[in-house]
Motif scaffolding. Structure first.
Motif, PDB file in Angstrom:
ATOM      1  N   MET A  94       0.816  -1.153   0.061  1.00 31.00           N
ATOM      2  CA  MET A  94      -0.119  -0.052   0.016  1.00 31.00           C
ATOM      3  C   MET A  94       0.897   1.204   0.045  1.00 31.00           C
ATOM      4  SD  MET A  94      -3.246  -0.454  -0.123  1.00 31.00           S
ATOM      5  CE  MET A  94      -4.071   0.870   0.506  1.00 31.00           C
ATOM      6  N   ARG A  95       2.246   1.128   0.263  1.00 33.19           N
ATOM      7  CA  ARG A  95       2.872   2.367   0.371  1.00 33.19           C
ATOM      8  C   ARG A  95       3.594   2.882  -0.634  1.00 33.19           C
ATOM      9  NH1 ARG A  95       1.667   4.190   5.715  1.00 33.19           N
ATOM     10  NH2 ARG A  95       1.056   2.292   6.878  1.00 33.19           N
ATOM     11  N   THR A  96       4.310   1.912  -1.468  1.00 32.68           N
ATOM     12  CA  THR A  96       5.299   2.319  -2.463  1.00 32.68           C
ATOM     13  C   THR A  96       4.554   2.981  -3.622  1.00 32.68           C
ATOM     14  OG1 THR A  96       6.276   0.008  -1.850  1.00 32.68           O
ATOM     15  CG2 THR A  96       7.332   1.688  -3.753  1.00 32.68           C
ATOM     16  N   GLY A  97       4.750   4.128  -3.967  1.00 26.35           N
ATOM     17  CA  GLY A  97       4.142   5.012  -5.049  1.00 26.35           C
ATOM     18  C   GLY A  97       2.783   5.475  -4.668  1.00 26.35           C
ATOM     19  N   VAL A  98       2.259   5.342  -3.213  1.00 27.27           N
ATOM     20  CA  VAL A  98       1.298   6.113  -2.760  1.00 27.27           C
ATOM     21  C   VAL A  98       0.062   5.164  -3.156  1.00 27.27           C
ATOM     22  CG1 VAL A  98      -0.469   7.944  -2.497  1.00 27.27           C
ATOM     23  CG2 VAL A  98       2.249   8.144  -2.650  1.00 27.27           C
ATOM     24  N   TRP A  99      -0.275   5.451  -4.462  1.00 28.99           N
ATOM     25  CA  TRP A  99      -1.560   4.802  -5.073  1.00 28.99           C
ATOM     26  C   TRP A  99      -1.692   3.082  -4.799  1.00 28.99           C
ATOM     27  CZ3 TRP A  99      -3.497   1.879  -9.375  1.00 28.99           C
ATOM     28  CH2 TRP A  99      -4.916   1.436  -9.078  1.00 28.99           C
ATOM     29  N   HIS A 100      -2.188   2.698  -3.804  1.00 24.34           N
ATOM     30  CA  HIS A 100      -2.113   1.242  -3.511  1.00 24.34           C
ATOM     31  C   HIS A 100      -1.009   0.420  -4.058  1.00 24.34           C
ATOM     32  CE1 HIS A 100      -6.579   0.481  -2.690  1.00 24.34           C
ATOM     33  NE2 HIS A 100      -6.696   1.743  -3.297  1.00 24.34           N
ATOM     34  N   GLY A 101       0.213   1.084  -3.696  1.00 20.78           N
ATOM     35  CA  GLY A 101       1.457   0.574  -3.672  1.00 20.78           C
ATOM     36  C   GLY A 101       1.817  -0.195  -5.149  1.00 20.78           C
ATOM     37  N   TRP A 102       1.310   0.869  -6.045  1.00 16.49           N
ATOM     38  CA  TRP A 102       1.677   0.293  -7.611  1.00 16.49           C
ATOM     39  C   TRP A 102       2.822   0.256  -8.295  1.00 16.49           C
ATOM     40  CZ3 TRP A 102       4.074   3.331 -11.362  1.00 16.49           C
ATOM     41  CH2 TRP A 102       4.675   4.284 -11.009  1.00 16.49           C
ATOM     42  N   ALA A 103       4.102   1.027  -7.208  1.00 14.59           N
ATOM     43  CA  ALA A 103       5.447   0.737  -7.693  1.00 14.59           C
ATOM     44  C   ALA A 103       6.114  -0.152  -6.965  1.00 14.59           C
ATOM     45  CB  ALA A 103       6.110   2.227  -7.524  1.00 14.59           C
ATOM     46  N   GLN A 104       5.314  -1.049  -6.430  1.00 17.66           N
ATOM     47  CA  GLN A 104       6.137  -2.307  -5.592  1.00 17.66           C
ATOM     48  C   GLN A 104       6.955  -2.867  -6.369  1.00 17.66           C
ATOM     49  OE1 GLN A 104       5.672  -2.395  -2.149  1.00 17.66           O
ATOM     50  NE2 GLN A 104       7.670  -3.453  -2.408  1.00 17.66           N
ATOM     51  N   SER A 105       6.683  -3.335  -7.595  1.00 19.11           N
ATOM     52  CA  SER A 105       7.284  -4.400  -8.482  1.00 19.11           C
ATOM     53  C   SER A 105       8.618  -3.552  -8.777  1.00 19.11           C
ATOM     54  CB  SER A 105       6.569  -4.853  -9.583  1.00 19.11           C
ATOM     55  OG  SER A 105       5.351  -5.361  -9.068  1.00 19.11           O
ATOM     56  N   LEU A 106       8.321  -2.206  -9.160  1.00 19.40           N
ATOM     57  CA  LEU A 106       9.638  -1.416  -9.640  1.00 19.40           C
ATOM     58  C   LEU A 106      10.574  -1.476  -8.816  1.00 19.40           C
ATOM     59  CD1 LEU A 106       7.559   1.455 -11.463  1.00 19.40           C
ATOM     60  CD2 LEU A 106       8.831  -0.597 -12.377  1.00 19.40           C
ATOM     61  N   ALA A 107       9.886  -1.006  -7.547  1.00 18.75           N
ATOM     62  CA  ALA A 107      10.992  -0.901  -6.338  1.00 18.75           C
ATOM     63  C   ALA A 107      11.832  -2.318  -6.008  1.00 18.75           C
ATOM     64  CB  ALA A 107      10.469  -0.410  -4.989  1.00 18.75           C
ATOM     65  N   ASP A 108      11.050  -3.446  -6.067  1.00 17.42           N
ATOM     66  CA  ASP A 108      11.751  -4.772  -5.825  1.00 17.42           C
ATOM     67  C   ASP A 108      12.705  -4.815  -6.779  1.00 17.42           C
ATOM     68  OD1 ASP A 108      10.247  -5.052  -3.719  1.00 17.42           O
ATOM     69  OD2 ASP A 108       8.563  -6.506  -4.519  1.00 17.42           O
ATOM     70  N   GLY A 109      12.497  -4.763  -8.397  1.00 17.74           N
ATOM     71  CA  GLY A 109      13.310  -4.664  -9.182  1.00 17.74           C
ATOM     72  C   GLY A 109      14.544  -3.940  -9.095  1.00 17.74           C
ATOM     73  N   LEU A 110      14.339  -2.823  -8.680  1.00 23.04           N
ATOM     74  CA  LEU A 110      15.451  -1.716  -8.387  1.00 23.04           C
ATOM     75  C   LEU A 110      16.186  -2.396  -7.205  1.00 23.04           C
ATOM     76  CD1 LEU A 110      16.168   1.174  -9.552  1.00 23.04           C
ATOM     77  CD2 LEU A 110      15.371   1.840  -7.068  1.00 23.04           C
ATOM     78  N   LYS A 111      15.708  -2.868  -6.224  1.00 20.70           N
ATOM     79  CA  LYS A 111      16.435  -3.600  -5.197  1.00 20.70           C
ATOM     80  C   LYS A 111      17.177  -5.044  -5.771  1.00 20.70           C
ATOM     81  CE  LYS A 111      14.734  -6.820  -2.902  1.00 20.70           C
ATOM     82  NZ  LYS A 111      13.989  -7.790  -1.940  1.00 20.70           N
ATOM     83  N   PHE A 112      16.682  -5.813  -6.585  1.00 19.76           N
ATOM     84  CA  PHE A 112      17.172  -7.011  -7.008  1.00 19.76           C
ATOM     85  C   PHE A 112      18.422  -6.645  -8.067  1.00 19.76           C
ATOM     86  CE2 PHE A 112      13.262  -9.397  -6.188  1.00 19.76           C
ATOM     87  CZ  PHE A 112      14.049 -10.183  -5.284  1.00 19.76           C
ATOM     88  N   VAL A 113      18.418  -5.476  -8.807  1.00 14.87           N
ATOM     89  CA  VAL A 113      19.615  -4.965  -9.470  1.00 14.87           C
ATOM     90  C   VAL A 113      20.701  -4.619  -8.754  1.00 14.87           C
ATOM     91  CG1 VAL A 113      20.271  -3.094 -11.298  1.00 14.87           C
ATOM     92  CG2 VAL A 113      18.109  -4.038 -11.520  1.00 14.87           C
ATOM     93  N   GLN A 114      20.462  -4.030  -7.522  1.00 13.96           N
ATOM     94  CA  GLN A 114      21.510  -3.483  -6.566  1.00 13.96           C
ATOM     95  C   GLN A 114      22.161  -4.688  -5.953  1.00 13.96           C
ATOM     96  OE1 GLN A 114      19.222  -0.721  -4.470  1.00 13.96           O
ATOM     97  NE2 GLN A 114      19.688   1.109  -5.799  1.00 13.96           N
ATOM     98  N   LYS A 115      21.660  -5.862  -5.825  1.00 15.10           N
ATOM     99  CA  LYS A 115      22.219  -6.986  -5.136  1.00 15.10           C
ATOM    100  C   LYS A 115      23.200  -7.427  -5.826  1.00 15.10           C
ATOM    101  CE  LYS A 115      18.712  -8.281  -2.039  1.00 15.10           C
ATOM    102  NZ  LYS A 115      18.642  -8.619  -0.896  1.00 15.10           N
ATOM    103  N   GLU A 116      24.171  -7.899  -4.725  1.00 14.64           N
ATOM    104  CA  GLU A 116      25.376  -8.734  -5.185  1.00 14.64           C
ATOM    105  C   GLU A 116      25.090  -9.984  -6.220  1.00 14.64           C
ATOM    106  OE1 GLU A 116      27.792 -10.107  -1.907  1.00 14.64           O
ATOM    107  OE2 GLU A 116      29.354 -11.078  -3.262  1.00 14.64           O
ATOM    108  N   ASP A 117      25.898  -9.968  -7.106  1.00 13.86           N
ATOM    109  CA  ASP A 117      25.699 -11.074  -8.161  1.00 13.86           C
ATOM    110  C   ASP A 117      26.438 -12.188  -7.437  1.00 13.86           C
ATOM    111  OD1 ASP A 117      24.992 -12.729 -10.297  1.00 13.86           O
ATOM    112  OD2 ASP A 117      26.595 -12.008 -11.495  1.00 13.86           O
ATOM    113  N   LEU A 118      25.606 -13.219  -6.733  1.00 13.00           N
ATOM    114  CA  LEU A 118      26.410 -14.254  -5.854  1.00 13.00           C
ATOM    115  C   LEU A 118      26.411 -15.536  -6.678  1.00 13.00           C
ATOM    116  CD1 LEU A 118      27.684 -14.175  -3.131  1.00 13.00           C
ATOM    117  CD2 LEU A 118      25.522 -15.331  -2.576  1.00 13.00           C
ATOM    118  N   ILE A 119      27.490 -16.279  -6.945  1.00 16.41           N
ATOM    119  CA  ILE A 119      27.477 -17.540  -7.718  1.00 16.41           C
ATOM    120  C   ILE A 119      28.191 -18.453  -6.663  1.00 16.41           C
ATOM    121  CG2 ILE A 119      28.318 -18.989  -9.696  1.00 16.41           C
ATOM    122  CD1 ILE A 119      28.203 -16.469 -11.420  1.00 16.41           C
TER     123      ILE A 119
END
Lengths: 390, 443
Positions: B106-131
């Motif tokens: 409900m929070r990300t992007g104010v309107w019903h959390g519409w930006a949640q997937s985008l924020a998650d994607g951003l987080k995943f891009v920033q993660k360490e690429d672990l093999i």
């Protein structure tokens, strides 16, 4: 009955027609201590042949906190908060067991209002604990929604606890000589509202989970624990009653005026498979919640005005002696073996954790299960590692 | 009596600050404004798209070399697939929330959390690429591409409407099925290369489950193909142009059941609940993607949602009339999107309701029940073709009646669904319970 065939004839699955020139080997699989379905930090080492589990060995001790040793260093009243941490899902029941053991050794009388309130809180906590057990059992089976529904109802119980004693999980509310303080204004009415609300929700759980075709197929005829095996391994609580043994300390040796209440002991019937399978152990918990609601209603009716605490000194001394006291916890019989040498703290306190004894049957039930059944088995035994390791 | 803790304000910095501001501006101002003007915006969007397509097709398209045209369309399809995945992930969380009497993001992007997937994607891009050190490096790196690319390739042959298709191949149905089947290779590769026992279990489960369920899935579709005599998806869709009762699902009783067998098999082939054994969380930790993190995990995740929409689109085109309106009126890709989205929604509904099946039960269900049943459906549907002819004496009476009877059953099912929806909404306060109302603002 497919599962029955599977259990009685394991050779069909893994001997069969493997060509002799292909080298096959068994896999040693380390399940836990960090695994979603081992309910905490249980570690089970599995010997598997493909999906078939040949041997399961539980290893414990990852949550050991020296609770029994600590008891020898603190005063009797100071140990009450440590009992919260044994089986952290049923803190009230743990408090009650410890308080009753100390009161028996010290010969302390408890006022009637405190007795009824103790029953009410113990049964409320039993409902809360079973709700977690049922919800997380659904989660083990891959159904996510029952968990959220059961936590929604549990939240109200936690609110009731919070209103009474300020804490939600580790309450330390039932103390030696009674309960810590009386319930606030309007609490009884709130409790009645909860019971009315909660009774209607049990049908929801049954429709969503208990009688769900997939759920029944996953749990019926899995992990069958016959009555003699259950007794031999010292199982107690829903695990014992799921095997069809009608043994409940609240009936057998009533404490806290449990003999004044009218309730039944639900036992497993083998309704969907064999007596003592995972489904029976699960369903006993659902039925016990209904009985708990009955007990709480009667206790609320009997609730009289009066004091809730006998006067006990802050640093109390118990006469030298030995006492063993068991109470019926949501997971089975919790026993306190208390040895006093007349000092201000116990000379020795041995705790019999029901989860510890119930877990001991896992290596017996696990062989010839499938890998997914291990989750069903551990979930139906419903261990809390805080109590196994203490 | 209740204590609701105050959330501490979140501190954003740098790029996150820019994105948070942008998302808040979009969600807090632009989206509510668009919702206020929903109908004008909707109509304007259709007008703009139609005008754009007309202008491009009439003036710009003939001027471009074919390779540029194809490139533009493929990039557009890739964007569409990504949007499907992003909206699908957000939608899944909202659906899960509503089914479980909570709100979801409900929070990300104010309107019903519409930006949640985008924020998650951003987080995943920033993660360490672990093999993992013990992993088979090249295979480990290759597996996510093998999983995602074929799922996207299926879109290249999916018609969204007449003329709305990248390549109108004569065998497009076979192409789509083949592409969806390749995904299993990536999963097995990832599970094997991870060098983890849990991943290996997940991969092996996926292998045996997918290969088994391909057969009833293909047989169900084959029944439809036998009824129309074409494996081209455009022609299959065009064969159902006469409104509600000409849809293939209502063509004959065997095809009616073939739709459901296809749907069950497609659940299994997408690893969706109750067939989500390859990633069965409570058994295998996370199954084949246990060792994956960061963007490689996102690719597996995207592949699942892209494939979900692809199999639903296939069901829509083949059984539910594709882009044709059920009640007459223009046939647009909009109908196609609505029907496919509905089927995706049903997949989510099933996931958040049912427990998971055990592996031996999965195989029993396929080999003992689904496979013989679909064979029977194929046989029956083929035999039905002998009398499915307006000049045939049997067809006039019995078959005609049955044809409309099936349509009425379908209508009843849909009506039941909508009645349940209205009932649930009307009684939402009673059904959701006092606790949800008390603890959740806005519920």
């Amino acid at each position: 009955m497919k599962e029955i065939e599977l259990h009685s004839q394991p050779d069909l699955l893994h001997d069969g027609e493997v060509p002799s020139d292909i080298r096959t080997e068994e896999i040693m699989l380390n399940m836990g201590p960090q695994h979603p379905s081992t309910h905490g930090v249980l570690r089970v080492v599995l010997q598997t042949d493909g999906e078939l589990v040949l041997k399961a060995t539980p290893y414990i001790g990852y949550l050991h906190r020296c609770a029994e040793k600590i008891a020898e260093k603190v005063t009797y009243r100071q140990f009450t908060p440590y009992t919260d941490r044994l089986d952290y899902l049923s803190a009230m029941n743990n408090n009650l067991g410890y308080a009753l053991a100390v009161e028996k050794l010290g010969g302390i009388e408890v006022p009637p209002r405190a007795d009824y309130l103790r029953v009410i809180f113990a049964e409320l906590n039993r409902i809360a604990s079973h709700l977690v057990a049922i919800g997380s059992y659904g989660l083990d089976m891959g159904a996510y929604t029952p968990l959220v529904y059961s936590f929604r109802e549990r939240e109200w119980i936690m609110d009731l606890f919070e209103a009474a004693c300020g804490a939600r999980l580790t309450c330390s509310y039932i103390t030696i000589g009674g309960i810590r303080e009386d319930v606030p204004e309007g609490w009884v009415q709130q409790c009645r509202e909860f019971l009315d609300y909660f009774e209607s929700k049990i049908a929801d759980y049954n429709n969503l989970l208990s009688y769900n075709h997939i759920f029944v197929n996953r749990t019926a005829n899995v992990g069958i624990c016959p009555a003699d095996l259950a007794v031999a391994y010292g199982l107690t609580g829903p695990c014992l009653r799921g095997s069809g043994v009608a043994w409940d300390l609240r009936k057998a040796t009533p404490y806290c005026r449990y003999n004044e209440f009218d309730f039944d002991i639900p036992v497993g019937q083998g309704a969907n498979g064999t007596l003592g399978d995972c489904w029976d152990r699960y369903f006993v918990r659902v039925l016990e919640m209904v009985q708990s609601v009955r007990i709480i209603r009667q206790a609320l009716d009997k609730l009289t005005e009066g004091p809730v605490q006998t006067k006990v000194p802050r640093i109390m001394k118990l006469p030298a002696g030995v006492v063993y006291y068991e109470v019926e916890n949501p997971r089975g019989q919790l026993g306190f073996h208390l040895v006093s040498d007349g000092g201000t703290s116990p000379y020795r306190l041995k705790i019999r954790g029901p989860s510890f004894c119930n877990l001991s049957v896992l290596p017996v039930l696990a062989p010839n299960c499938l890998l997914a059944d291990i989750a069903a088995l551990i979930g139906s035994i419903d261990v809390v590692m805080g109590e196994v390791d203490r | 009596m209740t204590y609701i803790p105050q959330r501490p304000p979140v501190q954003y910095k740098g790029l996150s600050l820019v994105i948070a501001r942008l998302a808040t501006w979009l969600g807090g101002i632009v989206i509510p404004l668009l919702l206020q003007l929903a109908w004008p915006v909707f109509i304007a969007a259709i007008v703009v798209i139609v005008a754009f397509v007309w202008v491009v097709g009439r003036f710009i398209n003939p001027l471009l070399p074919w390779i540029v045209r194809d490139f533009i369309v493929v990039v557009g399809l890739l964007a569409f697939a990504c949007i499907v995945a992003i909206i699908g992930i957000w939608g899944e969380r909202k659906v899960a929330g509503r089914i479980q009497s909570r709100l979801g993001p409900m929070r990300t992007g104010v309107w019903h959390g519409w930006a949640q997937s985008l924020a998650d994607g951003l987080k995943f891009v920033q993660k360490e690429d672990l093999i993992p050190r013990e992993a088979d490096g090249p295979l480990f790196r290759l597996a996510p591409y093998i999983a995602l690319v074929p799922a996207f390739c299926a879109y290249l042959a999916l018609p969204f409407g007449v003329g709305w298709v990248f390549r109108d191949a004569d065998v497009s149905l076979l192409f789509v099925l083949a592409m969806l089947a390749i995904e299993v290779l990536g999963v097995i590769m990832g599970g094997w290369a991870s060098n983890s026992k849990w991943s290996l279990y997940g991969a092996m489960r996926e292998g045996c489950q997918l290969v088994s369920y391909e057969i009833p899935m293909g047989l169900s579709l084959l029944a439809a193909v036998a009824a129309t005599g074409s494996v081209s998806l455009v022609q299959l869709g065009e064969a159902q142009s006469g409104g509600w009762f000409s849809w293939l699902i209502f063509r004959n009783p065997f095809l009616f059941f073939a739709f459901f067998t296809y749907y069950v098999a497609s659940l299994a082939s997408c690893k969706r609940s109750p067939f989500d054994l390859p990633e069965g969380e409570s058994e295998l930790v996370a199954g084949f993607h246990t060792e994956y993190s960061g963007f490689r995990f996102v690719m597996f995740f995207f592949a699942e949602y892209v494939a979900m929409f692809a199999v639903s689109a296939l069901a829509t085109i083949i059984f539910l009339g594709g882009w044709h309106s059920p009640v007459g009126g223009p046939s647009t890709p909009l109908w196609f999107l609505i029907k496919s989205t509905f089927l995706v929604w049903v997949q989510m509904w099933i996931r958040w309701t049912l427990p998971r099946i055990r592996i031996d039960q999965v195989m029993h269900a396929c080999v003992k029940y689904l496979l013989p049943f679909t064979l029977l459906l194929f046989l029956g549907s083929s035999l039905w073709q002998l009398i499915d002819n307006p000049t045939h004496p049997v067809f006039e009476g019995f078959a005609h009646l049955l044809h409309y009877g099936l349509g009425v059953i379908g209508l009843l099912l849909l009506g039941l669904y909508f009645a349940g929806m209205v009932y649930g909404y009307w009684n939402r306060n009673r059904l959701v319970g006092q606790m949800a109302r008390k603890h959740l603002p806005g519920a």
